[in-house]
Write an enzyme that holds these catalytic residues in place. Structure first.
Site, PDB file in Angstrom:
ATOM      1  N   ASN A   1       0.913  -1.112  -0.006  1.00 33.88           N
ATOM      2  CA  ASN A   1      -0.042   0.187   0.021  1.00 33.88           C
ATOM      3  C   ASN A   1       0.743   1.253   0.059  1.00 33.88           C
ATOM      4  O   ASN A   1       1.461   1.513   1.063  1.00 33.88           O
ATOM      5  CB  ASN A   1      -0.937  -0.161   1.282  1.00 33.88           C
ATOM      6  CG  ASN A   1      -1.823   1.208   1.469  1.00 33.88           C
ATOM      7  OD1 ASN A   1      -1.711   2.063   0.581  1.00 33.88           O
ATOM      8  ND2 ASN A   1      -2.355   1.276   2.516  1.00 33.88           N
ATOM      9  N   TRP A   2       1.016   1.766  -1.192  1.00 30.52           N
ATOM     10  CA  TRP A   2       1.884   3.137  -1.274  1.00 30.52           C
ATOM     11  C   TRP A   2       1.105   4.140  -0.503  1.00 30.52           C
ATOM     12  O   TRP A   2       2.011   5.161  -0.915  1.00 30.52           O
ATOM     13  CB  TRP A   2       2.216   3.091  -2.514  1.00 30.52           C
ATOM     14  CG  TRP A   2       3.387   2.383  -3.556  1.00 30.52           C
ATOM     15  CD1 TRP A   2       3.696   1.217  -2.556  1.00 30.52           C
ATOM     16  CD2 TRP A   2       3.984   2.384  -4.607  1.00 30.52           C
ATOM     17  NE1 TRP A   2       4.610   0.630  -3.567  1.00 30.52           N
ATOM     18  CE2 TRP A   2       4.977   1.076  -4.721  1.00 30.52           C
ATOM     19  CE3 TRP A   2       4.062   3.022  -5.644  1.00 30.52           C
ATOM     20  CZ2 TRP A   2       5.620   1.103  -5.785  1.00 30.52           C
ATOM     21  CZ3 TRP A   2       4.596   3.110  -6.650  1.00 30.52           C
ATOM     22  CH2 TRP A   2       5.655   1.936  -6.719  1.00 30.52           C
ATOM     23  N   LYS A   3      -0.012   4.244  -0.320  1.00 25.10           N
ATOM     24  CA  LYS A   3      -0.518   5.530   0.631  1.00 25.10           C
ATOM     25  C   LYS A   3      -0.433   6.554  -0.569  1.00 25.10           C
ATOM     26  O   LYS A   3      -0.331   6.670  -1.605  1.00 25.10           O
ATOM     27  CB  LYS A   3       0.094   5.735   1.667  1.00 25.10           C
ATOM     28  CG  LYS A   3      -0.379   4.353   2.482  1.00 25.10           C
ATOM     29  CD  LYS A   3       0.262   4.602   4.059  1.00 25.10           C
ATOM     30  CE  LYS A   3       0.315   3.385   4.946  1.00 25.10           C
ATOM     31  NZ  LYS A   3       0.385   3.469   6.280  1.00 25.10           N
TER      32      LYS A   3
ATOM     33  N   HIS B   1      -9.264   0.964   5.359  1.00 31.03           N
ATOM     34  CA  HIS B   1      -8.245   1.366   6.024  1.00 31.03           C
ATOM     35  C   HIS B   1      -8.375   2.186   7.289  1.00 31.03           C
ATOM     36  O   HIS B   1      -8.823   3.290   7.006  1.00 31.03           O
ATOM     37  CB  HIS B   1      -7.176   1.845   4.843  1.00 31.03           C
ATOM     38  CG  HIS B   1      -5.832   1.700   5.409  1.00 31.03           C
ATOM     39  ND1 HIS B   1      -5.432   2.614   6.513  1.00 31.03           N
ATOM     40  CD2 HIS B   1      -4.604   1.012   5.283  1.00 31.03           C
ATOM     41  CE1 HIS B   1      -4.006   2.452   6.751  1.00 31.03           C
ATOM     42  NE2 HIS B   1      -3.514   1.244   6.100  1.00 31.03           N
TER      43      HIS B   1
ATOM     44  N   GLU C   1      -6.757   4.374   8.185  1.00 25.81           N
ATOM     45  CA  GLU C   1      -6.361   5.931   7.900  1.00 25.81           C
ATOM     46  C   GLU C   1      -7.579   6.559   7.314  1.00 25.81           C
ATOM     47  O   GLU C   1      -7.624   8.043   7.417  1.00 25.81           O
ATOM     48  CB  GLU C   1      -5.112   5.950   6.997  1.00 25.81           C
ATOM     49  CG  GLU C   1      -3.789   5.773   7.914  1.00 25.81           C
ATOM     50  CD  GLU C   1      -2.846   5.300   7.117  1.00 25.81           C
ATOM     51  OE1 GLU C   1      -2.609   5.492   5.893  1.00 25.81           O
ATOM     52  OE2 GLU C   1      -1.679   4.883   7.581  1.00 25.81           O
TER      53      GLU C   1
ATOM     54  N   GLU D   1      -5.304  -5.256  10.834  1.00 26.56           N
ATOM     55  CA  GLU D   1      -4.378  -4.296  10.801  1.00 26.56           C
ATOM     56  C   GLU D   1      -4.521  -3.464  12.259  1.00 26.56           C
ATOM     57  O   GLU D   1      -5.341  -2.471  12.268  1.00 26.56           O
ATOM     58  CB  GLU D   1      -4.151  -3.330   9.850  1.00 26.56           C
ATOM     59  CG  GLU D   1      -3.937  -3.990   8.353  1.00 26.56           C
ATOM     60  CD  GLU D   1      -3.050  -2.889   7.336  1.00 26.56           C
ATOM     61  OE1 GLU D   1      -2.369  -2.897   7.085  1.00 26.56           O
ATOM     62  OE2 GLU D   1      -4.372  -1.664   7.135  1.00 26.56           O
TER      63      GLU D   1
ATOM     64  N   GLY E   1       2.828   1.856  11.026  1.00 27.33           N
ATOM     65  CA  GLY E   1       3.701   2.970  10.541  1.00 27.33           C
ATOM     66  C   GLY E   1       4.720   3.130  12.091  1.00 27.33           C
ATOM     67  O   GLY E   1       5.371   4.246  12.203  1.00 27.33           O
TER      68      GLY E   1
ATOM     69  N   SER F   1       3.456  -2.660  10.385  1.00 25.14           N
ATOM     70  CA  SER F   1       4.878  -2.551  10.465  1.00 25.14           C
ATOM     71  C   SER F   1       5.548  -3.927   9.989  1.00 25.14           C
ATOM     72  O   SER F   1       6.622  -4.479  10.621  1.00 25.14           O
ATOM     73  CB  SER F   1       5.561  -2.018  11.930  1.00 25.14           C
ATOM     74  OG  SER F   1       4.888  -0.871  12.025  1.00 25.14           O
TER      75      SER F   1
ATOM     76  N   GLY G   1       5.000   0.984   4.680  1.00 26.04           N
ATOM     77  CA  GLY G   1       6.297   1.709   4.463  1.00 26.04           C
ATOM     78  C   GLY G   1       7.316   0.713   3.716  1.00 26.04           C
ATOM     79  O   GLY G   1       8.069   1.341   2.870  1.00 26.04           O
TER      80      GLY G   1
HETATM   81  C1  PEP Z   1      -0.698  -0.101   6.134  1.00 24.94           C
HETATM   82  O1  PEP Z   1      -0.753   1.229   6.300  1.00 24.94           O
HETATM   83  O2  PEP Z   1      -1.573  -0.849   5.759  1.00 24.94           O
HETATM   84  C2  PEP Z   1       0.485  -0.543   6.897  1.00 24.94           C
HETATM   85  C3  PEP Z   1       0.346  -1.781   7.315  1.00 24.94           C
HETATM   86  O3  PEP Z   1       1.528   0.403   7.150  1.00 24.94           O
HETATM   87  P1  PEP Z   1       3.101  -0.090   7.697  1.00 24.94           P
HETATM   88  O4  PEP Z   1       3.383  -1.249   6.966  1.00 24.94           O
HETATM   89  O5  PEP Z   1       3.860   1.074   7.118  1.00 24.94           O
HETATM   90  O6  PEP Z   1       2.908   0.014   9.201  1.00 24.94           O
END
Ligand code: PEP
Length: 254
Positions: free
Chosen positions: A10-12, A93, A95, A165, A171, A211, A233
């Site tokens: 997921n490049w956001k 998600h 976010e 998640e 993150g 993460s 990330g």
């Molecule tokens: C995400 O935003 O779906 C995610 C898992 O981010 P990260 O791997 O950076 O924690």
């Protein structure tokens, strides 16, 4: 037959056309890891360019509107994403749930619109740190998931993927313990079987996200009922993202 591990980046809101070289590198590396299904969800502006160049990886989106078209300035429908080359969309998600105030009913409506447009859906769920500390993470996540899941036509369960998640792990560099991940994924599996039946409920992949990096991927991906990872990330460079795909290829299923 067990499904291939599914590793999704997921490049956001990261990436201009300069990132196309990274997508190309991921695609080339994915051709050497055919035991793993590798996918990326770049920003919408890059869906079509990545789709045009990708030979192996699957390209998806990070959100869609719940309507097919209309007076919704700035929005993108599932039909438009499919037209641009997207094969799946990430929905719900944290976010978006937190930043855009998306509730379960809207996430469910978006998921139904996405399936109707022929996209596969990755439906996210997860608890906050406060909920985890209060001991009610399992109850919270199952309630959130039940209220967000779309109606699935018979025989179409493989179009759905669930991503667990924990919000506090996204993150932050913190990850849930293998025991906590295993417990949550087992509960999610039981819910899917209850809702969709033994056979179809078993076909829905359950990803872990929060993460995930090459260093911890092996341990996480070997937890029972973990069918892959949703990666933020660490999906932004081919080196780290494919380090995770490599670990997935070494799991028992991979
Ligand atoms: C995400 O935003 O779906 C995610 C898992 O981010 P990260 O791997 O950076 O924690």
């Amino acid at each position: 037959m067990p499904l291939r591990p599914y590793i999704v980046g997921n490049w956001k809101m990261h990436g201009t056309r300069a990132m196309l070289s990274e997508a190309r590198a991921i695609d080339r590396a994915a051709q050497r890891h055919m035991k793993v299904e590798v996918a990326i969800a770049p920003p919408s502006t890059l869906i079509h360019p990545v789709h045009r160049e990708a030979e192996q990886i699957v390209v998806g989106a990070q959100d869609c509107h719940d309507q097919e078209s209309g007076a919704h300035t700035g929005e993108i429908s599932a039909t438009m994403l499919a037209d641009a080359g997207a094969k799946f969309v990430i929905l719900g998600h944290s976010e978006r749930r937190q930043g855009q105030g998306e509730g379960d009913a809207l996430v469910q409506a978006k998921a139904e619109a996405a399936l109707a447009a022929g996209l596969r859906v990755i439906l996210c769920c997860g608890e906050s740190e406060k909920t985890r500390d209060s001991g009610s993470a399992l109850t919270y996540v199952k309630k959130q998931l039940k209220a967000s899941l779309p109606e699935i036509p018979r025989g179409a369960a493989e179009k759905l993927t669930v991503a667990y998640e924990p919000i506090w792990a996204i993150g932050t560099g913190k990850t849930a313990t293998p025991a906590d991940i295993g417990e949550m994924h087992a509960e999610i599996r039981a819910l899917l079987v209850e809702l969709f039946g033994e056979e179809e409920g078993a076909e829905v992949r359950i990803l872990y996200g929060g993460s995930v990096k090459p260093e911890n991927a092996g341990e996480i991906l070997n937890v029972p009922e973990v069918g892959g990872a949703l990666v933020g990330g660490a999906s932004l460079t081919a080196d780290s993202f494919m380090g995770i795909a490599l670990a997935a290829g070494e799991t028992e299923e991979g």
